[in-house]
Design a protein around this motif. Sequence first.
Motif, short mmCIF file in Angstrom:
data_model
loop_
_atom_site.label_atom_id
_atom_site.label_comp_id
_atom_site.label_asym_id
_atom_site.label_seq_id
_atom_site.Cartn_x
_atom_site.Cartn_y
_atom_site.Cartn_z
N GLU A 2 0.84 -1.20 0.00
CA GLU A 2 0.00 0.00 0.00
C GLU A 2 0.87 1.25 0.00
O GLU A 2 1.98 1.26 0.52
N ILE A 3 0.30 2.33 -0.51
CA ILE A 3 1.03 3.60 -0.49
C ILE A 3 1.31 4.03 0.95
O ILE A 3 2.36 4.59 1.25
N SER A 4 0.40 3.72 1.88
CA SER A 4 0.59 4.15 3.27
C SER A 4 1.81 3.48 3.89
O SER A 4 2.61 4.13 4.57
N SER A 5 1.98 2.19 3.63
CA SER A 5 3.13 1.51 4.23
C SER A 5 4.42 2.03 3.63
O SER A 5 5.44 2.13 4.31
N PHE A 6 4.39 2.36 2.35
CA PHE A 6 5.58 2.94 1.73
C PHE A 6 5.94 4.26 2.40
O PHE A 6 7.10 4.51 2.76
N LEU A 7 4.90 5.10 2.61
CA LEU A 7 5.16 6.40 3.23
C LEU A 7 5.61 6.22 4.68
O LEU A 7 6.49 6.95 5.15
N THR A 8 5.05 5.26 5.38
CA THR A 8 5.46 4.99 6.76
C THR A 8 6.95 4.69 6.82
O THR A 8 7.70 5.33 7.57
N SER A 9 7.38 3.73 6.00
CA SER A 9 8.79 3.36 6.08
C SER A 9 9.68 4.50 5.60
O SER A 9 10.69 4.81 6.23
N GLY A 11 9.13 7.72 5.71
CA GLY A 11 9.16 8.77 6.73
C GLY A 11 10.05 8.38 7.90
O GLY A 11 10.86 9.20 8.37
N SER A 12 9.95 7.15 8.34
CA SER A 12 10.75 6.77 9.51
C SER A 12 12.23 6.70 9.16
O SER A 12 13.08 7.07 9.97
N TYR A 13 12.57 6.25 7.92
CA TYR A 13 13.98 6.25 7.51
C TYR A 13 14.53 7.66 7.53
O TYR A 13 15.64 7.92 7.96
N LEU A 14 13.72 8.59 6.98
CA LEU A 14 14.16 9.99 6.93
C LEU A 14 14.40 10.51 8.33
O LEU A 14 15.40 11.21 8.59
N ASN A 359 0.55 -4.03 8.58
CA ASN A 359 1.19 -2.99 7.77
C ASN A 359 2.62 -2.69 8.21
O ASN A 359 3.52 -2.53 7.38
N VAL A 360 2.83 -2.59 9.52
CA VAL A 360 4.17 -2.22 10.03
C VAL A 360 5.18 -3.29 9.66
O VAL A 360 6.26 -3.01 9.10
N LEU A 361 4.82 -4.54 9.91
CA LEU A 361 5.70 -5.64 9.55
C LEU A 361 6.00 -5.61 8.06
O LEU A 361 7.13 -5.75 7.62
N GLU A 362 4.95 -5.38 7.30
CA GLU A 362 5.07 -5.35 5.84
C GLU A 362 6.07 -4.27 5.41
O GLU A 362 6.77 -4.42 4.41
N ALA A 363 6.14 -3.20 6.17
CA ALA A 363 7.01 -2.10 5.78
C ALA A 363 8.48 -2.38 6.04
O ALA A 363 9.34 -1.97 5.27
N TYR A 364 8.80 -3.06 7.14
CA TYR A 364 10.21 -3.21 7.52
C TYR A 364 10.78 -4.59 7.28
O TYR A 364 11.92 -4.75 6.85
N LEU A 365 10.00 -5.61 7.59
CA LEU A 365 10.56 -6.96 7.65
C LEU A 365 11.33 -7.39 6.41
O LEU A 365 12.49 -7.82 6.52
N PRO A 366 10.76 -7.27 5.23
CA PRO A 366 11.49 -7.81 4.06
C PRO A 366 12.84 -7.13 3.86
O PRO A 366 13.84 -7.78 3.61
N GLN A 367 12.84 -5.80 4.03
CA GLN A 367 14.10 -5.08 3.82
C GLN A 367 15.16 -5.50 4.84
O GLN A 367 16.32 -5.72 4.50
N ILE A 368 14.74 -5.62 6.10
CA ILE A 368 15.69 -5.98 7.15
C ILE A 368 16.20 -7.41 6.95
O ILE A 368 17.41 -7.68 7.06
N LEU A 457 15.93 2.71 2.47
CA LEU A 457 16.50 2.20 3.72
C LEU A 457 18.02 2.23 3.65
O LEU A 457 18.69 2.71 4.56
N LYS A 458 18.58 1.77 2.52
CA LYS A 458 20.02 1.71 2.36
C LYS A 458 20.66 3.08 2.52
O LYS A 458 21.67 3.22 3.20
N PHE A 459 20.10 4.09 1.87
CA PHE A 459 20.84 5.35 1.93
C PHE A 459 20.54 6.16 3.16
O PHE A 459 21.43 6.75 3.76
N PHE A 460 19.29 6.17 3.63
CA PHE A 460 19.00 6.95 4.83
C PHE A 460 19.64 6.33 6.07
O PHE A 460 20.43 6.96 6.76
N VAL A 461 19.34 5.07 6.32
CA VAL A 461 19.85 4.43 7.54
C VAL A 461 21.32 4.06 7.38
O VAL A 461 22.14 4.34 8.25
#
Lengths: 662, 662
Positions: A2-9, A11-14, A359-368, A457-461
């Motif tokens: 979803e667009i919301s989960s994309f924006l969530t992740s 925003g938090s990376y930023l 949603n939260v899991l969906e936003a971070y888990l795969p990348q991590i 995630l790679k560049f911000f964090v």
Amino acid sequence: MEISSFLTSFGSYLAIFVVLMLLFIWLSGRPGNEVVYYPSRVVKGLDPHEGGGASEDEVIAMAGVDAAVYLVFLGTALGILVLSGLVLLPVLLPVARTDNNLALSKNITFNDLDKLSMGNIKEKSPRLWGFLLATYWVSFVTFYVLWRAYSHVSNLRATAKASSEVKPQDVALLTRKEQVDDYFRNLHPDTFYRSMVITDNTQANKIWEELEGYRKKLVRAEVVFSGSKTATGFLGLVGKKVDTINFCNEKIKELEPKLEAEQKVTLREKQQNAAVVVFNSMSAAVAATQTLHAQLVDTWTVSEAPEPRQLLWYNLPKRFFERKVRSLIVYVIVFLAVVFYMVPITFISAFTTLANLKNVLEAYLPQIALIVFMALLPKFLLFLSRAEGIASESHVVRAASGKFFYFIIFNVFLGVTIGSTLFASFKEIEKKPNSIVPLLGSSLPKSATFFLTFVALKFFVGYGLELSRVIPLIIYRLKRRFLCKTEGEIKQAWAPGALGYATKVPNDMLIVTIVLCYSVIAPLIIPFGVLYFGLGWLVFRNQALKVYIPEYESYGRMWPHIHTRMIAALIIYQKFVYAPFMLPLPVLSFAFAFICNARFYKAFDRVPLEVAASHKAKQTPNLEALFSAYIPPCLNSGDKFDDADQFEDARSQPASRTTSFA
Amino acid sequence: MEISSFLTSFGSYLAIFVVLMLLFIWLSGRPGNEVVYYPSRVVKGLDPHEGGGASEDEVIAMAGVDAAVYLVFLGTALGILVLSGLVLLPVLLPVARTDNNLALSKNITFNDLDKLSMGNIKEKSPRLWGFLLATYWVSFVTFYVLWRAYSHVSNLRATAKASSEVKPQDVALLTRKEQVDDYFRNLHPDTFYRSMVITDNTQANKIWEELEGYRKKLVRAEVVFSGSKTATGFLGLVGKKVDTINFCNEKIKELEPKLEAEQKVTLREKQQNAAVVVFNSMSAAVAATQTLHAQLVDTWTVSEAPEPRQLLWYNLPKRFFERKVRSLIVYVIVFLAVVFYMVPITFISAFTTLANLKNVLEAYLPQIALIVFMALLPKFLLFLSRAEGIASESHVVRAASGKFFYFIIFNVFLGVTIGSTLFASFKEIEKKPNSIVPLLGSSLPKSATFFLTFVALKFFVGYGLELSRVIPLIIYRLKRRFLCKTEGEIKQAWAPGALGYATKVPNDMLIVTIVLCYSVIAPLIIPFGVLYFGLGWLVFRNQALKVYIPEYESYGRMWPHIHTRMIAALIIYQKFVYAPFMLPLPVLSFAFAFICNARFYKAFDRVPLEVAASHKAKQTPNLEALFSAYIPPCLNSGDKFDDADQFEDARSQPASRTTSFA
């Protein structure tokens, strides 16, 4: 997604990035932190806070050609993406947005990001011509930028090699065979200087390391003891320390003659079937290294000598065919590992499309999960590359880096793309099994959103952590408070290490590949790529100038591999947006790769005579000092080695130039 | 093909062979024929009828290493076939004969030969294990014989190179660039001797050839004139001859100063972007040739210099990338030609199974058509190879030979096999289109009979003609009677030329491939192969010792190609009798090829330093003489070249060894 989960992740990376930046600004200014934020300048004895607007020459002076070449790589990727984005964003986004293919299929919900991608174009629409031409534009931009970069790096390498002082590796070569003296004196009567037969140092090294351990312990005990004399009330501790000092002194007295005896035995009886041969000029060494010596090739091989500090002593005596067999076995293992790793990665990527995950899991888990997975690999690959029998550390790092690249491209990129596509459309495939290919095309933009988050995630964090050096700072502080006693131990606690191209480059290559491949399908990924390489360039220029201390110098030997892999990424991209009109592009890419290789590669593989000869005009090098640099520390403890005559069994005397051996 | 037609052709070939042998015995003993049957010995001033039981050393002394290596090739093929036949014939023939698969299918008539082949074994019979094991036996025999041969040839090459006197090509290299002097003096201050810039000689060559033509005419006219003075009654002719003599003298007087002027212009104004560089020792030239000179590889290339007589002057100035593009174009043409030639060959081979053709036609036509077709190709391929921009004649011949090999294997062998199979079973395929593969297997033994006849034609008629030299004898006799007037013209009439590996080797490779491929399916072909290579070895050892005069010496440079193609033939064979248990064999073959290549190949591609250095002990070569060997005849007419100072524009002076250019 979803667009919301994309924006969530996003925003938090930023937010993490901003916090880390603030931390960096605050911490790097604080006194006492210079050794964490400016260790490279501290080691060189320079003022930490000077040296701002740095040129490439300054980077080379501070961090070597390899660091400069890494920056060229980041700049090249940046250049390709900026030039591509300048055309693709203003042209393709409106073309995609104003069509409405996705609105037609009602059973799936699509977010706004997908409406800006090729997925929103109707089948067989003339608008697809725009995407086709965009692929041509990106390809030609890549050719242009890569050609300029290769020329530039080739020039950097030649200049640095020619202008640096003569180093041990410049006048030496590695060879395989006992009794090298007669042979080389015969073939190079005027230029042979001296040779050093490789010995089996396992035993000597063991004793030497034990000895060094006691010496360090002794220094540490003495520091604690002298400290405790001024303070009071630690009498029990003082007594214990005195015991330690006595014990260490005894052990050292016992081990020193043992080491000396073992050194003699090693040099006389443990000679191996390999040697370092030193010539009296760089030109002579270069010509000898590149000339075939024996009629039966495997009986006498010669190869470039690496720097003494990167020589892998234990790999030198390995035989020609033994190395080949080892390489073959390692390749088979790597191949199996690539296939085997595919399983968990496909499983992870399948999660990205499971609707029942929060949603939260969906936003971070795969990348991590991806990043953890990729952090585990490099050590394994370095081990494998060492097992191949390669004689130099930098070569091992390059070999591991190459294997890592294949891993990443096959498993992460292709795995995630194809895996998530297959999983998402699993049920549709069940119904009509012949529809995989069109499905793959239509669901690609969806994995684009996943990769967008991954890049962010790679560049911000990643860069935030890199620049702020929070983790090294904490480790240093803790060590300093609880562990370090002597000056040497404190120095070791803040030692920054090297930049570590082995893992950096393949990771960056993954980003290049992702951004290139999705650049036309979903052009919105380009700004993310630009941010990644732009920020990366700024961060790593800072780190190269102020933090990392290179372990070795390979004069940009990595570049041809980077170049080839960029072209590989380009070809994957050209196949990725497959269409009949794309056919000339891969052909052009292969031709480009061939031309670059023909023009530039050989000078990275060997030293050209014109570069070697430019050293001639300078003063004659101190050959004995260059030769001694190859003596391993366990055979060279103390100053006993100055009278090298006792070791004449293993090392030859300098050749007298008046004697003829013909 | 019926057994009767096979016997017809075999019998007539044998008859031709016997007649030609009788002719050879009779004619070679007759006085006046020495120049046809022993020209090589006549040229060397040896007694024609001596020198019988010759060793390999004598072959090398008389005909060079290349001829010796060709004999090694014939011997190797013979060895493989004899060792294979010793096991295959006594084991497989009874195994096949005692089964009766062919008797079961009644609609086609099979001859007795086919009953001795694998076609007579029942499907899934345990007897097929015998054929499987036979394939393993043949493979290991081939590995063993090839390994010994490669070692032997490598040794021959090293010994011959090291023991021969220093030749011009030993101290020279080719390079591309104007103003080579400064550059090479700088890089090789102690070993550079002199360089010769390549010039555009088209004009000078034209004048020189015209001049040479008049000189020859003059000599001829003078001989005729002096002859006619003793005879009488030819007054008209004498007058005419006097006119000719005067005319020629005038023309020569006119052309000589013209040539001299053109030579000056050529040397000063027609310099090209290429040069021959001469060093003062073989070791120096070898090391320089193998060392990379420039950072940008294509700007300064160096390569081994060929013998002066095989230097292709006009190809020298071609650029690095121009050569690559030319090669690419030539490869495309060859590829298209291979595909295009497939059509007529398939058509010809189709005749071999047409039942309505008369028996006699059936016996000869296909074989003759094949041989005519193969005789047309070599010139075309030599032309193509020259167009690639290769700088040496022997290299051109090798390249053409490689192309010819691909032609023969793809078109003749695969074309005939697959073509005749398809044609024979065309109607059956029409009925059930999926049955091509089993049909191919079952009709292979039938094309084996065709190849049997083909091999017999090649050795009986081919070797008979070769040894009896009937055609060169007739031509020489005719020329001598009607055309030749001067001594030079007579010498030219019997000049035997070179052996011509370019076409011999691929033809022999075809036989190796055919015999290997059918060795297990139809073992009866092995004796024919043994006869071919056994007779071939005898005939060509005779011809090498007594007839042919080599044009150049490449020290067996052809061998690695022969070796690789033998392994290629082996792999085709291993795929040919396809079965799951065969899978390890091609893998083993590739491994064997890799190991041989790693151990031996480089010393064929370059000169090892240890070979070059073994020249050192001998007397210093006359460098000026070696250098002058590269001056083309059109720039070197007369003795004007002794004072070379006037040509200093194009050629440098010998480097004074006391001057330093650093």
